[in-house]
Scaffold this active site. Structure first.
Site, PDB file in Angstrom:
ATOM      1  N   LYS A  65      40.690   9.108 -33.849  1.00  0.00           N
ATOM      2  CA  LYS A  65      41.965   9.007 -34.564  1.00  0.00           C
ATOM      3  C   LYS A  65      41.923   7.905 -35.614  1.00  0.00           C
ATOM      4  CE  LYS A  65      44.323  10.197 -30.273  1.00  0.00           C
ATOM      5  NZ  LYS A  65      45.033   9.556 -29.152  1.00  0.00           N
ATOM      6  N   HIS A 113      16.547  -1.585 -30.191  1.00  0.00           N
ATOM      7  CA  HIS A 113      16.961  -0.996 -28.920  1.00  0.00           C
ATOM      8  C   HIS A 113      16.255  -1.845 -27.860  1.00  0.00           C
ATOM      9  CE1 HIS A 113      18.042   1.619 -25.781  1.00  0.00           C
ATOM     10  NE2 HIS A 113      17.587   2.767 -26.215  1.00  0.00           N
ATOM     11  N   ARG A 137      26.243   1.275 -28.082  1.00  0.00           N
ATOM     12  CA  ARG A 137      25.324   2.018 -28.946  1.00  0.00           C
ATOM     13  C   ARG A 137      26.116   2.462 -30.171  1.00  0.00           C
ATOM     14  NH1 ARG A 137      21.093   6.641 -27.515  1.00  0.00           N
ATOM     15  NH2 ARG A 137      19.992   4.745 -26.958  1.00  0.00           N
ATOM     16  N   ARG A 179      19.821   9.383 -21.376  1.00  0.00           N
ATOM     17  CA  ARG A 179      18.974   8.495 -20.598  1.00  0.00           C
ATOM     18  C   ARG A 179      19.506   7.064 -20.554  1.00  0.00           C
ATOM     19  NH1 ARG A 179      14.554  11.154 -20.940  1.00  0.00           N
ATOM     20  NH2 ARG A 179      15.470  11.722 -22.909  1.00  0.00           N
ATOM     21  N   THR A 180      19.711   6.487 -21.735  1.00  0.00           N
ATOM     22  CA  THR A 180      20.110   5.081 -21.794  1.00  0.00           C
ATOM     23  C   THR A 180      21.463   4.881 -21.114  1.00  0.00           C
ATOM     24  OG1 THR A 180      18.947   4.885 -23.880  1.00  0.00           O
ATOM     25  CG2 THR A 180      20.485   3.137 -23.346  1.00  0.00           C
TER      26      THR A 180
END
Lengths: 332, 174
Positions: free
Chosen positions: A106, A156, A128, A78-79
């Protein structure tokens, strides 16, 4: 005829000449740092972006030539999609970065990843990360604007903003409004952003959860904790039902899913005790039948899909504003 | 600071604009007035009243925010623009759209308005009505309906104040 003319005369409210507010933040890291004026400025600005999603041409040229990077170290649908759409609708180019398919796997550090991206010429980073404070760290590594799209259990902010935007559409004045945030608050950055944002706009925030899912440091937050949902549900204007985050919690926080649902889930039965016009919210994704029953999630009080649409408008506003802060900085 | 138009003169200019609009649109069918925020919006509403009072059967009216289409959006610095809503609740396709603004100067906000309108639909005709035309154009843009042309030195600003948002009504050279 005459009557029709008179009817036509009813004039829409005109914008009053309000004092100008200047937005100065090139990063959006959390709602805790924002002033009430800044919050209101973002929310008001977002109103102007909402119309774009309803037109046949869903695009404006505002961020043409700018590059937005979605730097996601955690899963999100969603975000991430919401930010991608928001950036595209403002004509920015979007670079999608997923940790799993990148050099991070890596062993590249966050700082190096960001600096490499910056070397390619980017303007805004939407990040995020599972570690609280990761966006703050980035602001010290690179020059680009940083927007926090969720950091650990911290904040958030765009979710908090879109929740508050959605409430304001239905109740323009938040002062004295009673908002219950229900469920897995301990693991919820959404809850934290909501708490700070709602508090600054004058709402009364109630946290409803079993003791094991209450956050630590609650005594420092402007909230009223409550361990019995039924005791307060009748007084609430808004019920924000959080998702039980199975991926973050152990098995010991509540005895059984069924018991959680019986005590804290928003069931049809429990809704009978709520105000008739209570606003039901959920940040998604839904655990249907656990924290919220399907009939309630899809029912007349639910604003869940509105939240998703509003998310795009709010994120457009945030992208626009952080870029405006850069413009301001360059002019100085 | 010099007052160049008083309240009653602003009303006269609006009446004059309305006459021009009626003269050039004999059937006055499907006119949609679109005011450029903020003061163009108020002027468009007033023009709508005048046109309705003069017997034009139907005039739609809306407001357009052009902020997102400005060509100086990345250069404005402390003159940071405020994004407002665009409120046009009628279909602009195949309609005669008359853009309304208070002062026509460089032509840049009209350019932005044309782009914004294009993203909303395809009117049959777009015309421009302004209360004042002060010259100093920077783009090849002209108005179809002009309340009054004025000559103003380059370093002066023509500021229109309207009761609905400023609690005074006059045009001032600043």
């Amino acid at each position: 005829m005459v009557e029709k003319t008179i009817e036509k005369r009813s004039v829409k409210t005109t914008t009053k000449n309000t004092p100008k507010f200047i937005w100065r933040r090139k990063h959006l890291l959390g709602l805790q740092d924002l002033s009430r004026e800044e919050l209101i400025h973002i929310l008001d600005t977002a109103k102007g972006f909402k119309g774009i999603s309803k037109r046949s041409v869903k695009k404006a040229p505002t961020l043409r030539g700018k590059v937005v990077v979605n730097l996601f170290f955690e899963d999100s649908t969603r975000t991430r999609n919401s930010f991608t759409l928001a950036a595209s609708r403002l004509s920015a180019d979007v670079l999608e970065f997923t940790a799993k398919t990148s050099s991070v796997s890596k062993g590249e550090t966050l700082r190096d990843t960001a600096r490499n991206l910056e070397a390619m010429g980017i303007d805004i980073v939407v990040i995020r990360h599972s570690a609280g404070g990761a966006p703050h760290l980035l602001t010290r590594c690179i020059d680009a604007c940083i927007i926090n799209a969720g950091d650990g259990y911290h904040e958030h902010p765009t979710q908090g903003l879109l929740d508050i935007f959605s409430i304001r559409e239905l109740r323009p004045d938040l002062s004295g409004l009673k908002v219950a945030i229900v469920g897995d608050i301990a693991h919820s950055r959404v809850a934290r952003s909501n708490i700070w944002g709602l508090h600054k706009l004058g709402a009364e925030v109630y946290l409803v959860a079993p003791p094991t899912l209450m956050p630590s440091g609650i005594e420092k937050m402007p909230v009223t904790p409550c361990y019995n949902f039924d005791e307060i549900i009748g007084q609430m204007d808004v019920l924000n039902m959080l998702r039980v985050q199975f991926e973050r919690i152990g098995s010991s926080v509540f005895p059984s899913v069924l018991e959680y649902s019986r005590l804290f889930g928003l069931t049809v039965e429990r809704m009978k005790r709520a105000k008739k016009d209570v606003i039901v919210m959920h940040p998604g994704p839904l655990n249907r039948g656990l924290e919220i029953e399907s009939e309630v999630a899809d029912g007349p009080n639910s604003t869940i899909l509105q939240q998703v649409s509003n998310g795009v408008a709010v994120r457009m506003a945030v992208l626009f504003l952080v870029n405006q802060a850069v413009v301001l900085e360059k002019k100085k | 600071m010099e007052v160049i138009l008083k309240e009653h003169q602003i009303s006269q200019l609006l009446e004059h604009l309305a006459s021009q609009i009626i003269d050039t649109n004999p059937d006055c069918a499907s006119i949609g007035l679109v005011g450029i925020r903020s003061r163009g919006e108020i002027l468009a509403q007033r023009l709508q009243h005048i046109l309705l009072d003069r017997g034009v059967p139907e005039v739609e009216c809306g407001a357009l925010d052009t902020t997102l289409y400005r060509d100086d959006i990345n250069q404005m610095g402390t003159h940071q623009p405020t994004v407002q809503t665009t409120d046009i609740d009628f279909n602009i396709d195949d309609r005669v759209i008359i853009l309304v603004d208070d002062v026509l100067n460089t032509g840049r906000s009209v350019r932005a308005a044309l782009d914004a309108l294009t993203d909303l639909g395809r009117p049959s005709v777009i015309r421009l009505a302004v209360l004042l035309d002060r010259g100093s154009r920077e783009l090849p843009i002209g108005a179809d309906y002009i309340g009054k042309k004025i000559e103003v030195p380059h370093d002066k600003t023509v500021q229109v104040y309207l009761n609905d948002m400023d609690e005074r009504e006059e045009v001032v050279l600043e």
